[in-house]
Motif scaffolding. Structure first.
Motif, PDB file in Angstrom:
ATOM      1  N   LEU A 459       0.814  -1.212   0.000  1.00 17.59           N
ATOM      2  CA  LEU A 459       0.000   0.000   0.000  1.00 17.59           C
ATOM      3  C   LEU A 459       0.850   1.264   0.000  1.00 17.59           C
ATOM      4  O   LEU A 459       0.447   2.289  -0.546  1.00 17.59           O
ATOM      5  CB  LEU A 459      -0.928   0.027   1.228  1.00 17.59           C
ATOM      6  CG  LEU A 459      -1.982  -1.086   1.297  1.00 17.59           C
ATOM      7  CD1 LEU A 459      -2.835  -0.903   2.545  1.00 17.59           C
ATOM      8  CD2 LEU A 459      -2.870  -1.078   0.061  1.00 17.59           C
ATOM      9  N   LEU A 460       2.010   1.191   0.648  1.00 15.03           N
ATOM     10  CA  LEU A 460       2.910   2.349   0.709  1.00 15.03           C
ATOM     11  C   LEU A 460       4.303   1.923   0.298  1.00 15.03           C
ATOM     12  O   LEU A 460       4.789   0.877   0.740  1.00 15.03           O
ATOM     13  CB  LEU A 460       2.960   2.928   2.131  1.00 15.03           C
ATOM     14  CG  LEU A 460       1.693   3.606   2.672  1.00 15.03           C
ATOM     15  CD1 LEU A 460       1.931   4.030   4.111  1.00 15.03           C
ATOM     16  CD2 LEU A 460       1.324   4.815   1.834  1.00 15.03           C
ATOM     17  N   ARG A 478      -0.190   3.926   9.633  1.00 19.30           N
ATOM     18  CA  ARG A 478      -0.689   3.606   8.295  1.00 19.30           C
ATOM     19  C   ARG A 478      -0.336   2.157   7.998  1.00 19.30           C
ATOM     20  O   ARG A 478       0.725   1.660   8.397  1.00 19.30           O
ATOM     21  CB  ARG A 478      -0.035   4.513   7.245  1.00 19.30           C
ATOM     22  CG  ARG A 478      -0.286   5.991   7.424  1.00 19.30           C
ATOM     23  CD  ARG A 478      -1.676   6.395   6.969  1.00 19.30           C
ATOM     24  NE  ARG A 478      -1.888   6.162   5.551  1.00 19.30           N
ATOM     25  CZ  ARG A 478      -1.547   7.032   4.594  1.00 19.30           C
ATOM     26  NH1 ARG A 478      -0.964   8.176   4.910  1.00 19.30           N
ATOM     27  NH2 ARG A 478      -1.800   6.769   3.325  1.00 19.30           N
ATOM     28  N   LYS A 547      -6.326   1.989   3.472  1.00 16.49           N
ATOM     29  CA  LYS A 547      -5.437   3.120   3.247  1.00 16.49           C
ATOM     30  C   LYS A 547      -5.681   4.273   4.207  1.00 16.49           C
ATOM     31  O   LYS A 547      -5.010   5.312   4.125  1.00 16.49           O
ATOM     32  CB  LYS A 547      -5.583   3.603   1.800  1.00 16.49           C
ATOM     33  CG  LYS A 547      -5.126   2.571   0.765  1.00 16.49           C
ATOM     34  CD  LYS A 547      -5.194   3.120  -0.643  1.00 16.49           C
ATOM     35  CE  LYS A 547      -4.690   2.098  -1.656  1.00 16.49           C
ATOM     36  NZ  LYS A 547      -4.733   2.611  -3.049  1.00 16.49           N
TER      37      LYS A 547
END
Length: 874
Positions: A459-460, A478, A547
């Motif tokens: 996701l990151l 996160r 997210k």
């Protein structure tokens, strides 16, 4: 060259090529659920290859202790049968972490082997990856071109993925590899047949000695290959094989690596059996020599790394290896007393300059092995007795697979030993039947534990994870990546955050629980664990918006209690060393919010006075309220200089965390109290044995110890009330026990008088039925008195068949006794008879041919059973 020189020459060569010489990682892996043991030199660098952490240096070299007995890389069955496979072995390796690649790796390998070790060039062959259509991979032409600089092209051979594409496991870093093989045959044999035709054909004298892996892919769970962030080099050269080559031997076992062990084993055989069996004459005894000396190394190094033989996981693998070695000694040399423990001392001596952890723990290792040997030798005796029963009661030439599996599963009896004993008696096992039962067991086990893991969803990109849980229990986080895992058809999720306050299970401390929350949605964190270098949070559900920014909250109550118990283990360790001696070392721990468990080396039970002293010392330190002195990112040398103890079997980085309370100084990554007074009170609850030379203490602190104290005080008050609140509770109890003893003696005398009177009455009620002296009566006696009476009757009356019924503690009982001659002449069996009679009292029982008992819940059935007894004389 002797083996020490061979190893040092390797180090010196790569040091000259600006490589850092690094220490071997422990052979037993603690933070990677995909592996139990280090099976290759690259395992400790897996996170660097994956890009999860930076390399301390772009180049490294070392010798790594490896074990290959499970999973994808499993050499167990080859060990001993050939002369070059091992369970535990040393892997000499050099690595490049995104620095040099194929050209340098190939050139330096050739230089070391031919210019430094002086191996004849015309004995060497090279294998290269031929490509694979399924993976979409072409032939490794780049490696071929580099090799052509040094080697004639006809000595460069192409092989498929099985031989020349290296993968650590089902998933993980991987890449094409180039192997160097050597032909050790004599000149005449080499002239008659080109060695190229024998490469990868399991020829004992044409073997691989070095594997150059070009690590450039990551195998995903869906079998897809993805490029790694950087290209790396990972080489592995079998140290034992290299010694064989350089010492001009035909077998690894002929080198000075194994010769001292084989010599000591020959002595042990002679001492126990009087036979002098020589190694080197080939046949089954040579295989046994090789199996035993190989296996004892694996066992010794595993125990040195903290893995005690057990019935589960890695411990079961080590126990299996040990039992395999004992079985070979028992079957082929007649060794019926411990002998591996003697060989373990030789291992410690031979490796003291390379792996000092073995020498430092040799007494503990020998004690653990000896206890395991004794236990399995007893099992062997039981198993052989069971086989003899099977042979006695079964005339079949092929013994049923179920019976063979029972020996394997219930008695821990190796199937190959069962087959050997049966062959000696002209029988054989039903292999297909045994394998069916074994497969059913494996299927049940697999069904209970199977976990299917999907690939990570990123996701990151900035996925560097930071643990902030030493300083706070909440943080804004996160999700950087997640994956789904399926266990028993139920989907669960594993999450990784950019920062986390959750402590991951490690160092004996359980993982944190709690929750993450965003947009009014809470997701529970069930536990937290570390996999390789990632802190993974386990949940039953994936947040609806992965997210989002989440508030992460640790369960403070659980963390608080766990922290108390972790600090207590440090204080306990210090106190044990003070009371018992400096030989005490931590061998394992469990830090739970409700209790702590601490395993330590000590060769005898800890006495009550010693335990009391240990407890007293810990509580003195609790009351002293020592403040936490924490130092993070301390160089290892500096930490050791501070007095911090490094545990065997743990892998420490260059920078470590030091925890100090008073004089207690330890390396530790766990969470701790700010001052020892927070523990409140420390109480030892149990002290037991774990294995030979290893003891276990369980203890409680904080709320748990307070609850224990309150329970004890409540119990004392209840006891005092029952005793009418005496001034001296102890004296009152002693008086009561004395009165009870006197009353018991009086009751016993009265029962004997009563039993004597009843026996005399029963004698008068005996009547003859079909030539047998028959008695069936209900009596008012306890079970012990009934037994005494029937045996007196048996001794007094010939040809007796007696059945007595009684009520005991609200239960119906039946007792049958039969004179010995009736058992034979009339074929009466008390055990069978009482089982039938027990149906009337709705119960069951059994026993011997001449005496048996039964119990049941139907008191009214006693009379019916007594009437039914006479039918057995018809």
């Amino acid at each position: 060259m002797n083996s020490s020189t061979i190893r040092q020459t390797f180090f010196d060569f790569f040091k000259g090529k600006t490589h850092d010489i690094v220490a071997s990682a422990p052979m037993v892996i603690k933070d990677d659920p995909t592996l139990m043991f280090t099976n290759a030199g690259m395992n400790q660098f897996k996170d660097i290859f994956l890009g999860n952490k930076p390399a301390k240096s772009p180049r490294a070299a070392n010798t790594q202790k490896c074990l290959r007995v499970s999973g994808k890389h499993n050499d167990l069955e080859e060990v001993g049968v050939d002369t070059y496979h091992h369970t535990m072995f040393e892997m000499l390796g050099n690595w490049s972490f995104g620095d040099y690649f194929k050209e340098e790796a190939i050139a330096w390998a050739w230089e070391l082997l031919t210019e430094v070790y002086k191996i004849e060039k015309d004995r060497l062959y090279i294998t290269v990856f031929e490509g694979d259509a399924d993976d979409g991979l072409d032939k490794d032409q780049e490696a071929i071109d580099f090799w052509k600089t040094w080697v004639p092209e006809d000595r460069i051979l192409l092989f498929d993925r099985k031989d020349n594409f290296w993968e650590m496991g089902e998933v993980g870093p991987c890449g094409p590899c180039s192997e160097i093989h050597i032909d050790l045959r004599n000149d005449d044999e080499r002239e008659a047949l080109d060695g190229a035709q024998l490469v990868n054909k399991d020829h004992p004298q044409v073997v691989e000695i070095w594997n150059l892996v070009f690590m450039q892919y990551n195998r995903m769970a869906n079998r897809e290959l993805k490029d790694l962030p950087h290209k790396h080099v990972d080489t592995g050269m079998g140290f034992e094989r290299l010694a064989m080559v350089l010492q001009h031997k035909q077998s690894n076992y002929d080198t000075d690596v194994f010769a001292p062990l084989i010599a000591r084993l020959q002595d042990a055989v002679q001492q126990q059996t009087g036979q002098r069996i020589k190694y080197g004459e080939e046949g089954q005894t040579d295989i046994a020599f090789r199996v035993i000396v190989d296996h004892v190394r694996a066992i010794t190094f595993a125990i040195a790394d903290g893995q005690i033989p057990s019935n589960t996981g890695a411990g079961y693998v080590i126990r299996r290896i040990l039992r395999r070695a004992v079985r070979y000694g028992y079957s082929f040399f007649g060794l019926k007393s411990p002998f591996l423990c003697v060989l373990a001392k030789v291992v410690a001596t031979e490796f003291r300059g390379v792996f000092p952890e073995v020498e430092n723990q040799h007494s503990l290792i020998a004690a653990v092995i000896e206890e395991e040997e004794k236990g399995f030798l007893r099992t062997l005796d039981k198993g052989i007795a069971r086989i003899n029963d099977i042979l006695k009661n079964n005339d079949a030439k092929v013994i049923d697979g179920k019976q063979v599996f029972e020996l394997y599963d219930t008695y821990g009896f190796p199937v190959d030993l069962t087959a050997l004993i049966l062959r000696e008696n002209g029988r054989q096992i039903d292999e297909e039947g045994f394998n069916n039962y074994l497969q059913q067991q494996k299927d049940r086990s697999r069904a209970a534990t199977t976990m299917n893991t999907d690939d990570w969803v990123e996701l990151l990109e900035d996925d560097v994870e930071e643990f902030v849980g030493y300083d706070r229990l909440e943080a804004e986080v996160r999700i950087t990546r997640y994956r789904k895992v399926t266990v028993k058809d139920k989907d669960r999720y594993q999450l990784v955050f950019n920062i986390t306050p959750f402590y991951a299970e490690g160092g004996g401390q359980v993982g944190d629980t709690g929750y993450i929350e965003a947009n009014g949605e809470k997701v529970s964190i069930k536990t937290t664990k570390k996999e390789n270098n990632l802190i993974i949070h386990f949940t039953d559900a994936l947040p609806s918006d992965p997210k989002a920014k989440f508030k992460a909250v640790v369960n403070a109550g659980k963390r608080y209690a766990t922290t108390n118990n972790h600090t207590a283990t440090h204080l306990l360790h210090e106190a044990l060393r003070e009371v018992l001696g400096d030989h005490v070392e931590q061998k394992g721990s469990l830090v739970h919010p409700d209790y702590l468990r601490f395993d330590f080396s000590h060769f005898s039970k800890v006495g009550d006075e010693e335990l009391a002293k240990v407890e007293q010392l810990v509580n003195q330190r609790v009351r002293a309220n020592f403040a936490l002195e924490e130092k993070r990112a301390v160089p290892m040398d500096e930490a050791v200089a501070m007095g911090a103890m490094a545990l065997f079997g743990e892998k420490y980085g260059d920078l470590v965390r030091v925890i100090k309370f008073g004089d207690s100084v330890e390396l530790c990554g766990g969470t701790h109290v700010q001052a020892t007074g927070q523990l409140g009170y420390f109480k030892i609850t149990t002290e037991t044995a774990v294995a030979a030379g290893i003891r276990r203490i369980e203890a409680i602190t904080g709320d748990q110890s307070q609850a224990w104290l309150n329970d004890q005080l409540t119990l004392l008050e209840e006891l005092k009330a029952l005793l009418k609140n005496p001034a001296d509770v102890t004296k009152a109890l002693q008086d009561l026990m004395q009165q009870n003893a006197q009353l018991s003696k009086q009751m016993e005398a009265l029962n004997k008088q009563k039993a004597k009177a009843i026996k005399e009455e029963l004698v008068q009620k005996v009547r003859e039925v079909n030539g047998v002296q028959f008695l069936a009566e209900k009596v008012s006696l306890d079970a012990a008195s009934v037994k005494d009476v029937v045996f007196q009757l048996k001794g007094q009356i010939n040809d007796l068949f007696a059945v007595l019924g009684a009520e005991s503690d609200g239960k119906a009982t039946l007792t049958v006794i039969i004179s010995d001659n009736l058992v034979e002449e009339r074929e009466l069996h008390a055990g069978n008879i009482v089982k039938e009679l027990a149906k009337e009292i709705k119960g069951g029982g059994g026993g011997q041919k001449f005496f048996a008992t039964a119990g049941g819940r139907n008191l009214q059935g006693i009379e019916t059973a007594l009437k039914k007894a006479e039918a057995f004389l018809s």
